[in-house]
Write a protein that holds these residues in place. Structure first.
Motif, mmCIF file in Angstrom:
data_model
loop_
_atom_site.group_PDB
_atom_site.id
_atom_site.type_symbol
_atom_site.label_atom_id
_atom_site.label_comp_id
_atom_site.label_asym_id
_atom_site.label_seq_id
_atom_site.Cartn_x
_atom_site.Cartn_y
_atom_site.Cartn_z
ATOM 1 N N UNK A 165 42.612 31.593 -45.596
ATOM 2 C CA UNK A 165 41.664 32.280 -46.480
ATOM 3 C C UNK A 165 41.015 31.292 -47.447
ATOM 4 N N UNK A 166 41.812 30.341 -47.971
ATOM 5 C CA UNK A 166 41.276 29.337 -48.896
ATOM 6 C C UNK A 166 40.246 28.453 -48.193
ATOM 7 N N UNK A 167 40.574 28.026 -46.973
ATOM 8 C CA UNK A 167 39.629 27.184 -46.235
ATOM 9 C C UNK A 167 38.354 27.964 -45.903
ATOM 10 N N UNK A 168 38.513 29.214 -45.497
ATOM 11 C CA UNK A 168 37.343 30.036 -45.208
ATOM 12 C C UNK A 168 36.503 30.263 -46.449
ATOM 13 N N UNK A 169 37.181 30.523 -47.567
ATOM 14 C CA UNK A 169 36.466 30.717 -48.834
ATOM 15 C C UNK A 169 35.696 29.451 -49.210
ATOM 16 N N UNK A 170 36.313 28.288 -48.996
ATOM 17 C CA UNK A 170 35.642 27.025 -49.304
ATOM 18 C C UNK A 170 34.399 26.815 -48.456
ATOM 19 N N UNK A 171 34.483 27.160 -47.172
ATOM 20 C CA UNK A 171 33.324 27.001 -46.292
ATOM 21 C C UNK A 171 32.183 27.908 -46.740
#
Length: 235
Positions: free
Chosen positions: A99-105
């Protein structure tokens, strides 16, 4: 044949109806692939192939932007859509901190969109009204979501700032901004559904509503840029 005859027979810009009709095949593919993904997602289909299907509508918009836009605006739009597709895949695949990586993208996608729209921003009384609506909606969302986000409160706050910046730049875009503003608000609605469903309380049919508003938002943003591009060429 004289130069004047050639000028008469071959218009400098194709008719706007012909230009619009050239977008229809891509938009049909976009709509059909988006509907198929939402139907399968609602039926709880799983697998890596679902992550691939999820980004087909965004890939279609990439194709549309690449073939219809030019210059720096085209490059920025493609980068924003590329970050969006990356975020889609990261959120669809289950791994630690996905979720953090997706949010960052998606944060990078929002900032890229903000730069895209901000390049042609102008200020007016209409912008003041739109900005007020955006800030009120974002404030209400933040008041509900940030306290409930726990350890993710800081990245969620950064993301809210990023999407508000994108929406303000879309609201200020010179020419064709109605589609962009509608797309920005729809994007905010989609992300609000994600945040409320994840951090506050479950939302009925959340997956369907999230993807419906997300796909619609991306289409409105890309079509808004294309409409503004066509208007600028015709001017």
């Amino acid at each position: 044949m004289s130069n004047s005859a050639m000028t008469t027979d071959i218009p400098a810009n194709p008719p706007r109806e012909a230009q619009a009709s050239s977008l229809r095949p891509a938009l049909i593919i976009f709509a059909l692939s988006g509907a198929l993904y939402m139907l399968l997602d609602a039926a709880n289909a799983e697998g890596l192939w679902m992550a691939a299907l999820k980004i087909v509508p965004i890939a279609t918009l990439l194709w549309l932007a690449a073939s219809s836009l030019v210059g720096t605006g085209r490059t920025l739009a493609l980068v924003a859509l590329g970050f969006s597709a990356t975020g889609d895949v990261l959120l669809a695949i289950d791994f630690p901190n996905h979720f953090i990586f997706g949010l960052g993208a998606f944060l990078l996608a929002q900032l890229t969109y903000a730069v895209t729209f901000g390049r042609r921003a102008h200020f007016s009384l209409c912008l003041a009204g739109r900005a007020f609506a955006i800030l009120v909606a974002a404030g209400m969302l933040a008041a509900q979501v940030v306290p409930a986000a726990g350890d993710l409160a800081l990245p969620v706050s950064f993301y809210i700032v990023a999407i508000v910046t994108m929406a303000l730049c879309a609201a200020a875009y010179r020419g064709g901004s109605s589609l962009l503003f509608g797309g920005a608000l729809t994007f905010m609605a989609s992300d609000a559904l994600i945040a409320i469903n994840r951090f506050v309380e479950p939302v009925a049919l959340a997956g369907t509503w999230i993807m419906l508003t997300y796909y619609l938002a991306q289409a409105l943003l890309v079509c808004g840029l294309i409409r503004a591009e066509l208007a600028a060429r015709a001017a």
